[in-house]
Design a protein around this motif. Sequence first.
Motif, short mmCIF file in Angstrom:
data_model
loop_
_atom_site.label_atom_id
_atom_site.label_comp_id
_atom_site.label_asym_id
_atom_site.label_seq_id
_atom_site.Cartn_x
_atom_site.Cartn_y
_atom_site.Cartn_z
N UNK A 40 0.84 -1.20 0.00
CA UNK A 40 0.00 0.00 0.00
C UNK A 40 0.87 1.25 0.00
N UNK A 73 1.12 4.03 -2.81
CA UNK A 73 0.82 5.41 -2.43
C UNK A 73 1.94 6.36 -2.86
N UNK A 74 3.16 5.99 -2.49
CA UNK A 74 4.29 6.89 -2.75
C UNK A 74 4.62 6.98 -4.24
N UNK A 91 -2.02 14.97 5.93
CA UNK A 91 -2.33 13.56 5.66
C UNK A 91 -3.65 13.45 4.90
N UNK A 143 -4.20 11.73 1.27
CA UNK A 143 -5.13 10.61 1.11
C UNK A 143 -6.21 10.94 0.08
N UNK A 188 -4.77 10.56 -3.31
CA UNK A 188 -4.62 9.15 -3.67
C UNK A 188 -5.95 8.54 -4.07
N UNK A 189 -6.97 8.90 -3.32
CA UNK A 189 -8.26 8.30 -3.59
C UNK A 189 -9.01 9.03 -4.70
N UNK A 239 2.83 10.85 8.43
CA UNK A 239 2.91 9.54 7.77
C UNK A 239 2.14 8.47 8.54
N UNK A 270 -0.59 9.03 10.14
CA UNK A 270 -1.99 9.26 9.79
C UNK A 270 -2.28 8.79 8.36
N UNK A 271 -1.31 8.96 7.48
CA UNK A 271 -1.48 8.44 6.11
C UNK A 271 -1.63 6.93 6.15
N UNK A 272 -0.74 6.27 6.90
CA UNK A 272 -0.80 4.80 6.98
C UNK A 272 -2.13 4.34 7.56
N UNK A 313 -4.94 5.95 7.51
CA UNK A 313 -5.98 6.23 6.53
C UNK A 313 -5.99 5.20 5.42
N UNK A 314 -4.79 4.84 4.95
CA UNK A 314 -4.70 3.84 3.89
C UNK A 314 -5.24 2.50 4.37
#
Lengths: 333, 333
Positions: A287, A291-292, A319, A323, A326-327, B280, B282-284, B286-287
């Motif tokens: 993931x 993402x990156x 964040x 997100x 990304x989405x 990061x 929070x990104x994780x 969220x993902x």
Amino acid sequence: VSEALPSLAALREAVLAGDRRALAQAITLIESTRPDHALRAQELLEALLPATGGAARVGITGSPGVGKSTFIEALGLYLIQQGRKVAVLAVDPSSPVTGGSILGDKTRMERLMREANAFIRPSPSAGSLGGVAERTREAMLLCEAAGFDVVLVETVGIGQSEVAVAGMVDFFLVLLMPAGGDELQGIKKGVMELADALVVNKADGDTAALAETTRSEYAGALALIRATSASWTPVARKASASLNEGISEVWEMILEHRARLEASGELEERRHRQARAWMWTLVEQGLERAFRRDPRVTGRIEALEADVTALKTTPAAAARALLSAFQGAEEET
Amino acid sequence: VSEALPSLAALREAVLAGDRRALAQAITLIESTRPDHALRAQELLEALLPATGGAARVGITGSPGVGKSTFIEALGLYLIQQGRKVAVLAVDPSSPVTGGSILGDKTRMERLMREANAFIRPSPSAGSLGGVAERTREAMLLCEAAGFDVVLVETVGIGQSEVAVAGMVDFFLVLLMPAGGDELQGIKKGVMELADALVVNKADGDTAALAETTRSEYAGALALIRATSASWTPVARKASASLNEGISEVWEMILEHRARLEASGELEERRHRQARAWMWTLVEQGLERAFRRDPRVTGRIEALEADVTALKTTPAAAARALLSAFQGAEEET
């Protein structure tokens, strides 16, 4: 891959028959980065999975200078004397293409390498820690399918490699040398707490007394750390790999640990937990990679990190922005 | 939210003026789960960000029974005597709706609560650890904007809350009681290694001697742990919060730590690193949330976990299957 590979069925049979050359080829297949190899490797692995799980999986870590190779060789030779088949694998993301930490120096583990019942494989030569650890874990399964009943997984402690190794073994052993303090030992934060045992090597000659002091200090420290298992309390021991002293005792300790965890059902439960945790670790890595690499995200990371650092926005808002990007959602800026 | 909120501009001004009632309202806005509140909260936070960063941020953890409230109250009262303005926040994902760990028992910190220069806020009352910690971190920023120059963040150590708190403060203090072993202390793996200092409380009366033994044991253990900072080595101290002994020394220690980290530039660097790491994290989260909620994924998790456990597939293959499902790719079974 320098030579043609045999058919999968043939390879599978040869691995199951304990053919070391086939085992080496199977591991090479797993380590290959070619997509067609990856598919074949997966097929081979799945065909062999029912034959896996039979080994005592032992992780061994220790900083350069603790005598790790000497210790692993002494333990390996002892186990072979006991009628065991021993595989030695390594997780070392720093290992160069031309050979991992184990085989980089050809004189290391020379005697063990000559044994018919030993199989030594250096670290996969390329990739991130996750990739290297992943392939080492799969190589361990192949070794089990080939009938190796002890797998020693070595790590030199780069990155989070101790955590990765502790997450694939039944018993995690931290090798120390006679000296005071983790700082001197080069042990990273949290590694001591992964240990099922600490073994102070070089308990011989001039360093015999210091080895006992070190052992005793660490025994005290272990008593302050909460045990990982209800049926095992981590212990601190001494050994001299070069004099072959304390090696059989280390193995007896591993067997005792195994017996207790088998009796309580913890061994099976731990392996199940490890496998599921491994799956989720790989999901998280995948993931994060996706993402990156996402073009909607990559262009924004640097600026948002800078804004967070400069107190222009909060980590939470940054964040959320990443997100949303990304989405593919529309943002409300 | 039980009453109408003032306009954002008015709220911002009142917070900046140090109005405790406005601060409480601002925190309530941040804790609200209503989407319109979330937008306003974000706007308020961003408007206040330039006024943040001025406090000494101190995290305090300790198991029930170590006298954490007494210690925090004693430290808070001492700081107020020194002319400081002190905010006490809590990260406790287990706290009930009717009050967090701090205010749950109304008799706790009674004296500190009466001080004009103190602000005490229990844990946000609902949500995952991530959410609770997130809102506590933002509440800390609001307290700084309101002119509080010391923020004490308490955690009772549920889940990974110590890690969350250590990731938002400048100094992380682990409170112990006079007793042997982490097992007895209820300290979780890895927490000791987050500590900038261990303080053995209740170093008084019958437990004075045991407190010194405990302190000395932990001092020995700390020496075996690699320091987190180049300019600070974690220390073990004693205190008696009920007798008000050792409290000023704890504060002097925190100031000394601060002076050293400021001089070396580590303090600013640490805060920047914390903010980026928070983003990061929070990104994780969220993902992972998006992943686990994705209908293409949810239906398959259980079966794949079962297959991994039953050795029908490898963790790697299962992870690939889940990731492909998430990314909507066609699979090759």
